[in-house]
Design an enzyme around this catalytic site. Structure first.
Site, PDB file in Angstrom:
ATOM      1  N   ARG A 223      91.520 -14.518  54.889  1.00  0.00           N
ATOM      2  CA  ARG A 223      90.262 -15.015  55.456  1.00  0.00           C
ATOM      3  C   ARG A 223      90.070 -14.410  56.840  1.00  0.00           C
ATOM      4  O   ARG A 223      91.052 -14.172  57.574  1.00  0.00           O
ATOM      5  CB  ARG A 223      90.286 -16.536  55.577  1.00  0.00           C
ATOM      6  N   HIS A 271      83.945  -8.591  51.782  1.00  0.00           N
ATOM      7  CA  HIS A 271      84.489  -9.806  51.144  1.00  0.00           C
ATOM      8  C   HIS A 271      84.252  -9.772  49.628  1.00  0.00           C
ATOM      9  O   HIS A 271      83.626 -10.679  49.056  1.00  0.00           O
ATOM     10  CB  HIS A 271      83.868 -11.069  51.765  1.00  0.00           C
TER      11      HIS A 271
HETATM   12  P1  NDP Z   1      97.980 -20.312  46.960  1.00  0.00           P
HETATM   13  O1  NDP Z   1      97.720 -21.663  47.536  1.00  0.00           O
HETATM   14  O2  NDP Z   1      98.335 -20.215  45.516  1.00  0.00           O
HETATM   15  O3  NDP Z   1      99.145 -19.598  47.780  1.00  0.00           O
HETATM   16  C1  NDP Z   1      99.225 -19.674  49.168  1.00  0.00           C
HETATM   17  C2  NDP Z   1     100.549 -19.065  49.632  1.00  0.00           C
HETATM   18  O4  NDP Z   1     100.520 -18.993  51.059  1.00  0.00           O
HETATM   19  C3  NDP Z   1     101.759 -19.921  49.247  1.00  0.00           C
HETATM   20  O5  NDP Z   1     102.831 -19.083  48.886  1.00  0.00           O
HETATM   21  C4  NDP Z   1     102.065 -20.661  50.546  1.00  0.00           C
HETATM   22  O6  NDP Z   1     103.417 -21.007  50.738  1.00  0.00           O
HETATM   23  C5  NDP Z   1     101.693 -19.617  51.566  1.00  0.00           C
HETATM   24  N1  NDP Z   1     101.402 -20.251  52.863  1.00  0.00           N
HETATM   25  C6  NDP Z   1     100.439 -21.133  53.179  1.00  0.00           C
HETATM   26  N2  NDP Z   1     100.510 -21.481  54.477  1.00  0.00           N
HETATM   27  C7  NDP Z   1     101.569 -20.804  54.984  1.00  0.00           C
HETATM   28  C8  NDP Z   1     102.158 -20.737  56.265  1.00  0.00           C
HETATM   29  N3  NDP Z   1     101.688 -21.436  57.292  1.00  0.00           N
HETATM   30  N4  NDP Z   1     103.238 -19.940  56.419  1.00  0.00           N
HETATM   31  C9  NDP Z   1     103.734 -19.239  55.378  1.00  0.00           C
HETATM   32  N5  NDP Z   1     103.217 -19.253  54.135  1.00  0.00           N
HETATM   33  C10 NDP Z   1     102.138 -20.031  53.942  1.00  0.00           C
HETATM   34  O7  NDP Z   1      96.688 -19.436  47.289  1.00  0.00           O
HETATM   35  P2  NDP Z   1      96.053 -18.221  46.435  1.00  0.00           P
HETATM   36  O8  NDP Z   1      97.077 -17.186  46.212  1.00  0.00           O
HETATM   37  O9  NDP Z   1      95.316 -18.741  45.259  1.00  0.00           O
HETATM   38  O10 NDP Z   1      94.931 -17.713  47.472  1.00  0.00           O
HETATM   39  C11 NDP Z   1      95.298 -17.240  48.754  1.00  0.00           C
HETATM   40  C12 NDP Z   1      94.060 -17.002  49.601  1.00  0.00           C
HETATM   41  O11 NDP Z   1      93.408 -15.803  49.233  1.00  0.00           O
HETATM   42  C13 NDP Z   1      92.950 -18.042  49.501  1.00  0.00           C
HETATM   43  O12 NDP Z   1      93.241 -19.215  50.214  1.00  0.00           O
HETATM   44  C14 NDP Z   1      91.779 -17.292  50.095  1.00  0.00           C
HETATM   45  O13 NDP Z   1      91.735 -17.488  51.493  1.00  0.00           O
HETATM   46  C15 NDP Z   1      92.100 -15.823  49.801  1.00  0.00           C
HETATM   47  N6  NDP Z   1      91.126 -15.248  48.871  1.00  0.00           N
HETATM   48  C16 NDP Z   1      90.391 -14.160  49.255  1.00  0.00           C
HETATM   49  C17 NDP Z   1      89.471 -13.585  48.405  1.00  0.00           C
HETATM   50  C18 NDP Z   1      88.716 -12.366  48.777  1.00  0.00           C
HETATM   51  O14 NDP Z   1      87.818 -11.961  48.026  1.00  0.00           O
HETATM   52  N7  NDP Z   1      89.041 -11.714  49.875  1.00  0.00           N
HETATM   53  C19 NDP Z   1      89.221 -14.144  47.061  1.00  0.00           C
HETATM   54  C20 NDP Z   1      90.059 -15.264  46.734  1.00  0.00           C
HETATM   55  C21 NDP Z   1      90.965 -15.796  47.626  1.00  0.00           C
HETATM   56  P3  NDP Z   1     104.202 -22.018  49.764  1.00  0.00           P
HETATM   57  O15 NDP Z   1     104.537 -21.170  48.574  1.00  0.00           O
HETATM   58  O16 NDP Z   1     105.391 -22.419  50.525  1.00  0.00           O
HETATM   59  O17 NDP Z   1     103.249 -23.139  49.460  1.00  0.00           O
END
Ligand code: NDP
Length: 308
Positions: A223, A271
């Site tokens: 993001r 995006h």
């Molecule tokens: P998930 O919720 O499945 O995965 C998030 C991952 O990030 C998890 O492994 C989580 O850790 C890790 N995480 C979250 N907070 C932290 C932190 N503070 N420190 C370290 N690791 C952290 O999300 P998705 O994979 O489904 O999506 C990820 C993001 O991709 C979305 O939130 C969105 O912002 C972005 N996105 C962008 C798009 C685009 O077109 N550019 C389209 C779709 C999504 P843990 O495993 O420990 O929970």
């Protein structure tokens, strides 16, 4: 028991078609047509309306149209209403394509060759074997895992970093802040797939870039507010970083005249790394409604304490 869709109306028409086939008994409306607001139980939205609960007092579930929920003010949504993010195969597939495309382009120096072409320069850059180009992903969730699977056949050493430690075959997994530095030091192409939370705002900053090896590059598909624009420009201009694909910025659209537009080491996309696909998204939403009515847990329910 009405379902309302509030996002791009053209895709809303596709949602309506698929929804009518799967759940003909449930009325489906595309915003701004909501029918009788007191009948609305389910809302799928990119941006929810102002005064959500005042408008839909009997709302039972709020679905995000996208994988992230950072566009929602969770504090304004009563705790008894589950907020459900979108986990559907169309998003994962498109994201893994984009990440693979950008990783291959950076690995094979495409931004440099595009710049050379503009300047009519014919000059080779030595090819680095994939086995010597380490690709690391920040975040190891749904989209990161789909991307790692697609990257695997190319032979890059793969790693990932997440809050809690994951175990993934063929991927060196790092967990928690204590292991961030070691992860960064071992990453030549850094991909950001973190959700936007207070912990990840401005995550891609000068300190993080300084811990990457010299010549590393960035693919930012998380993001916009996670990326420090000045920090990236400084890291590229000093030569410490060699290139970047930037799909998300803050603000969006990227303002006219912003240095990213014309920077020779930056590829900008608006995006579009991934998009929710109506047919598969409706399948997932309908399955979640079925689960809910039979007392099973829905998939993708957001943990409000973690914020994702
Ligand atoms: P998930 O919720 O499945 O995965 C998030 C991952 O990030 C998890 O492994 C989580 O850790 C890790 N995480 C979250 N907070 C932290 C932190 N503070 N420190 C370290 N690791 C952290 O999300 P998705 O994979 O489904 O999506 C990820 C993001 O991709 C979305 O939130 C969105 O912002 C972005 N996105 C962008 C798009 C685009 O077109 N550019 C389209 C779709 C999504 P843990 O495993 O420990 O929970």
């Amino acid at each position: 028991m009405t379902f309302v869709y509030k996002a791009d109306p053209a895709r809303g028409a596709e949602w309506a078609k698929h929804f009518a086939l799967a759940m003909p008994e449930t009325p489906f409306h595309v915003w701004p047509d909501v029918g009788d607001p007191s009948d609305v139980r389910f809302l799928a939205a990119w941006q929810p309306p102002a005064d959500l609960m005042g408008l839909f007092p009997n709302l039972e579930v709020l679905f995000s149209i996208g994988a992230g929920i950072d566009q929602f003010d969770l504090g304004a949504i009563p705790a008894h209403i589950p907020v459900v993010r979108m986990i559907e195969p169309g998003i994962s597939s498109a994201m893994s394509e984009y990440v693979t495309m950008a990783a291959l382009a950076l690995h094979r120096d495409l931004p440099s060759y595009l710049d050379q072409q503009k300047r009519k320069v014919w000059q080779e850059i030595r090819v680095v074997p994939a086995s010597q180009r380490r690709v690391g992903i920040l975040g190891l969730g749904e989209l990161a895992q789909a991307s790692l699977e697609k990257l695997m056949p190319f032979g890059f050493p793969l790693s990932g970093w997440s809050r809690s430690r994951r175990v993934l075959t063929g991927v060196h997994c790092y967990g928690g802040r204590d292991e961030l530095e070691a992860f960064l030091a071992a990453t030549d192409i850094l991909i950001c797939l973190l959700p936007l939370t207070s912990d990840t705002t401005n995550f891609l900053n000068a300190d993080v870039f300084s811990k990457l090896p010299s010549g590393a590059s960035l693919i930012h598909v998380g993001r916009g507010p996670q990326l420090g624009h000045e920090a990236l420009l400084e890291a590229l201009d000093s030569g410490h970083l060699s290139g970047a694909f930037v799909d998300v910025t803050a603000p969006e659209p990227l303002p006219e005249g912003h240095r990213f537009w014309s920077h020779p080491k930056i590829v900008i996309t608006p995006h579009v790394a991934s998009m929710t696909q109506p047919e598969t998204a409706v399948k997932v939403v309908v399955e979640n409604l079925r689960r809910r009515s039979s007392g099973e847990p829905m998939t993708g329910v957001v943990d409000r304490d973690r914020g994702y």
